[in-house]
Scaffold this motif. Structure first.
Motif, mmCIF file in Angstrom:
data_model
loop_
_atom_site.group_PDB
_atom_site.id
_atom_site.type_symbol
_atom_site.label_atom_id
_atom_site.label_comp_id
_atom_site.label_asym_id
_atom_site.label_seq_id
_atom_site.Cartn_x
_atom_site.Cartn_y
_atom_site.Cartn_z
ATOM 1 N N MET A 19 0.845 -1.196 0.000
ATOM 2 C CA MET A 19 0.000 0.000 0.000
ATOM 3 C C MET A 19 0.880 1.247 0.000
ATOM 4 O O MET A 19 2.027 1.229 0.425
ATOM 5 C CB MET A 19 -0.895 0.015 1.245
ATOM 6 C CG MET A 19 -0.153 0.157 2.566
ATOM 7 S SD MET A 19 -1.299 0.333 3.954
ATOM 8 C CE MET A 19 -0.116 0.558 5.312
ATOM 9 N N LYS A 20 0.301 2.352 -0.460
ATOM 10 C CA LYS A 20 0.981 3.636 -0.407
ATOM 11 C C LYS A 20 0.738 4.283 0.945
ATOM 12 O O LYS A 20 -0.370 4.209 1.494
ATOM 13 C CB LYS A 20 0.454 4.572 -1.503
ATOM 14 C CG LYS A 20 0.796 4.140 -2.920
ATOM 15 C CD LYS A 20 0.181 5.094 -3.928
ATOM 16 C CE LYS A 20 0.475 4.650 -5.362
ATOM 17 N NZ LYS A 20 -0.200 5.520 -6.356
ATOM 18 N N VAL A 21 1.785 4.898 1.488
ATOM 19 C CA VAL A 21 1.673 5.639 2.742
ATOM 20 C C VAL A 21 2.452 6.938 2.612
ATOM 21 O O VAL A 21 3.321 7.081 1.742
ATOM 22 C CB VAL A 21 2.226 4.843 3.953
ATOM 23 C CG1 VAL A 21 1.601 3.459 4.034
ATOM 24 C CG2 VAL A 21 3.747 4.739 3.901
ATOM 25 N N ILE A 22 2.152 7.863 3.497
ATOM 26 C CA ILE A 22 3.002 9.035 3.680
ATOM 27 C C ILE A 22 3.780 8.826 4.970
ATOM 28 O O ILE A 22 3.178 8.652 6.039
ATOM 29 C CB ILE A 22 2.166 10.325 3.759
ATOM 30 C CG1 ILE A 22 1.537 10.633 2.417
ATOM 31 C CG2 ILE A 22 3.033 11.497 4.225
ATOM 32 C CD1 ILE A 22 2.508 10.998 1.306
ATOM 33 N N ALA A 23 5.099 8.821 4.859
ATOM 34 C CA ALA A 23 5.961 8.546 6.005
ATOM 35 C C ALA A 23 6.754 9.784 6.396
ATOM 36 O O ALA A 23 7.106 10.619 5.551
ATOM 37 C CB ALA A 23 6.919 7.397 5.686
ATOM 38 N N ILE A 24 7.040 9.883 7.688
ATOM 39 C CA ILE A 24 7.936 10.913 8.214
ATOM 40 C C ILE A 24 9.355 10.350 8.109
ATOM 41 O O ILE A 24 9.721 9.435 8.846
ATOM 42 C CB ILE A 24 7.606 11.248 9.678
ATOM 43 C CG1 ILE A 24 6.142 11.716 9.805
ATOM 44 C CG2 ILE A 24 8.560 12.302 10.232
ATOM 45 C CD1 ILE A 24 5.625 11.766 11.239
ATOM 46 N N THR A 25 10.140 10.855 7.162
ATOM 47 C CA THR A 25 11.475 10.288 6.930
ATOM 48 C C THR A 25 12.473 10.702 7.995
ATOM 49 O O THR A 25 13.449 9.999 8.252
ATOM 50 C CB THR A 25 11.989 10.692 5.548
ATOM 51 O OG1 THR A 25 11.921 12.128 5.414
ATOM 52 C CG2 THR A 25 11.144 10.057 4.450
ATOM 53 N N GLN A 26 12.245 11.853 8.629
ATOM 54 C CA GLN A 26 13.028 12.315 9.776
ATOM 55 C C GLN A 26 12.280 13.497 10.368
ATOM 56 O O GLN A 26 11.461 14.117 9.684
ATOM 57 C CB GLN A 26 14.438 12.748 9.359
ATOM 58 C CG GLN A 26 14.444 13.939 8.401
ATOM 59 C CD GLN A 26 15.838 14.291 7.935
ATOM 60 O OE1 GLN A 26 16.568 13.434 7.455
ATOM 61 N NE2 GLN A 26 16.217 15.547 8.086
ATOM 62 N N PRO A 27 12.496 13.829 11.640
ATOM 63 C CA PRO A 27 11.808 14.995 12.200
ATOM 64 C C PRO A 27 12.219 16.267 11.449
ATOM 65 O O PRO A 27 13.386 16.435 11.097
ATOM 66 C CB PRO A 27 12.302 15.028 13.652
ATOM 67 C CG PRO A 27 12.765 13.633 13.939
ATOM 68 C CD PRO A 27 13.322 13.118 12.638
ATOM 69 N N GLY A 28 11.242 17.129 11.186
ATOM 70 C CA GLY A 28 11.601 18.362 10.490
ATOM 71 C C GLY A 28 10.421 19.075 9.885
ATOM 72 O O GLY A 28 9.270 18.895 10.306
ATOM 73 N N GLU A 29 10.726 19.885 8.870
ATOM 74 C CA GLU A 29 9.707 20.670 8.181
ATOM 75 C C GLU A 29 8.829 19.758 7.312
ATOM 76 O O GLU A 29 9.090 18.574 7.167
ATOM 77 C CB GLU A 29 10.379 21.746 7.327
ATOM 78 C CG GLU A 29 11.199 22.752 8.135
ATOM 79 C CD GLU A 29 10.361 23.513 9.145
ATOM 80 O OE1 GLU A 29 9.220 23.907 8.795
ATOM 81 O OE2 GLU A 29 10.810 23.683 10.292
ATOM 82 N N ALA A 30 7.808 20.357 6.698
ATOM 83 C CA ALA A 30 6.793 19.562 5.993
ATOM 84 C C ALA A 30 7.365 18.676 4.895
ATOM 85 O O ALA A 30 6.850 17.589 4.624
ATOM 86 C CB ALA A 30 5.730 20.497 5.408
ATOM 87 N N ASP A 31 8.462 19.102 4.277
ATOM 88 C CA ASP A 31 9.006 18.347 3.147
ATOM 89 C C ASP A 31 9.646 17.017 3.541
ATOM 90 O O ASP A 31 10.050 16.247 2.662
ATOM 91 C CB ASP A 31 10.010 19.211 2.380
ATOM 92 C CG ASP A 31 9.317 20.357 1.630
ATOM 93 O OD1 ASP A 31 8.138 20.192 1.264
ATOM 94 O OD2 ASP A 31 9.943 21.414 1.436
ATOM 95 N N VAL A 32 9.717 16.721 4.846
ATOM 96 C CA VAL A 32 10.217 15.398 5.243
ATOM 97 C C VAL A 32 9.148 14.324 5.039
ATOM 98 O O VAL A 32 9.435 13.133 5.152
ATOM 99 C CB VAL A 32 10.711 15.373 6.715
ATOM 100 C CG1 VAL A 32 11.779 16.430 6.938
ATOM 101 C CG2 VAL A 32 9.557 15.536 7.712
#
Length: 324
Positions: free
Chosen positions: A1-14
């Motif tokens: 499935m597709k997800v939106i993941a937080i790749t690292q703490p930070g601004e929205a573009d993470v």
């Protein structure tokens, strides 16, 4: 499935689109094929590294409310094909999410998936704090800070529909007009007027019975000043700071209650109790259009970063929804 993941703490573009395995379901859980998901302030805080997910929830996939179709069910009430909305502890920014069936409700008759995705986190929060903790009763005067936030637009409508008088604070004259259109007796532009003085004048110095506050900080002392005898200040966030001054003599002499809550860590038993009250008292108001979800924007899942930027701008009036 597709997800939106937080790749690292930070601004929205993470926030990045990734592929993940579709979750399994445990006893009493259901699997939802998600059609829409709500965007909330706690999602932004989680992305920033300030609000970790509770145990058992995905650590890097935000999202606290969804609407969709039951794909699999291990729960007595729900069957495959049912249309539901659900309060989840995390993982809502995904094509599929597993959730205890007790945290789900039927989509109210006549509402779309997008409208239904605006309900769970917002309506559960309002009911828990104003109606459960606050013990709201018909005739109460209620001050709601952040009147055009997702929480605010729901709270104004719910309190008004159930017999209360609503005051609210907002950040522009456009938002003032919208809050009053939704049922607020008086909306106060906090950038141009002192809400403490306005409330005192409008209530003949009698104050309000309940205050729902997501601001914190220097609002705390001013909130205390405008509570009526036996009034309740209920905190659900501290966007302007976690430290505030409390005049303890005022608390004692007027028998005030200063309290607060966070909904996300509460167990399914508690959430089921709140859900049952919503289905009985509020779902009929949604179905007969006495109250309605206010949707500001619909943004494709892949553009979740843009949704977070919009949330942080505070330009929106009502809910921001991710679509699938």
């Amino acid at each position: 499935m597709k997800v939106i993941a937080i790749t690292q703490p930070g601004e929205a573009d993470v926030l990045k689109l990734q592929e993940r395995p579709t979750p399994d379901i445990a006893e009493s859980e259901i699997l939802i094929n998600v059609k829409a998901a709500g965007v909330n302030r706690p999602d932004v805080m989680q992305r920033q590294g300030k609000y970790p997910a509770p145990d058992g929830a995905p650590a890097d996939i935000p999202g606290l409310e969804v609407a969709g179709i039951v794909e699999k069910s291990n729960h007595d009430r729900w069957k495959v094909g049912d249309k539901v909305c659900a309060l989840v502890a995390g993982g809502g920014y995904a094509e599929y999410v597993s959730v205890p069936g007790d945290q789900c409700l039927p989509i109210p008759e006549g509402l779309s998936y997008i409208e239904a995705a605006a309900l769970p986190e917002t309506y559960f929060t309002v009911w828990t704090n104003i109606f459960d903790i606050g013990q709201f009763k018909e005739g109460d005067k209620v001050l709601i800070h952040g009147g055009t936030s997702g929480i605010g637009v729901a709270a104004i409508q719910m309190v008004s529909a159930l017999g209360g008088t609503v005051f609210t604070t907002v950040g522009s004259d456009e938002k003032k007009a919208m809050a009053e259109k939704l049922g607020a007796e008086k909306a106060i532009n906090y950038k141009t007027h002192d809400f403490e003085e306005e409330i005192k004048a409008f209530t003949n110095k009698q104050g309000v019975n309940i205050i729902l506050d997501m601001i914190g900080g220097e609002y705390t002392a001013r909130n205390i000043n405008i509570l009526s005898t036996e009034g309740k200040l209920i905190m659900i966030n501290a966007m302007n700071g976690r430290m505030g001054q409390v005049d303890l003599l005022k608390v004692m002499s007027r028998r005030l209650t200063v309290t607060g809550s966070t909904l996300r860590p509460r167990d399914s038993k508690f959430k089921r109790k709140i859900g049952m009250q919503l289905e009985e008292k509020v779902w009929p108001l949604l179905e007969n259009k006495t109250i309605s979800p206010i949707i500001y924007d619909e943004i494709p899942l892949e553009q979740a970063a843009e949704a977070h930027k919009l949330m942080e701008s505070s330009k929106h009036i009502g809910k921001i929804i991710l679509t699938f």
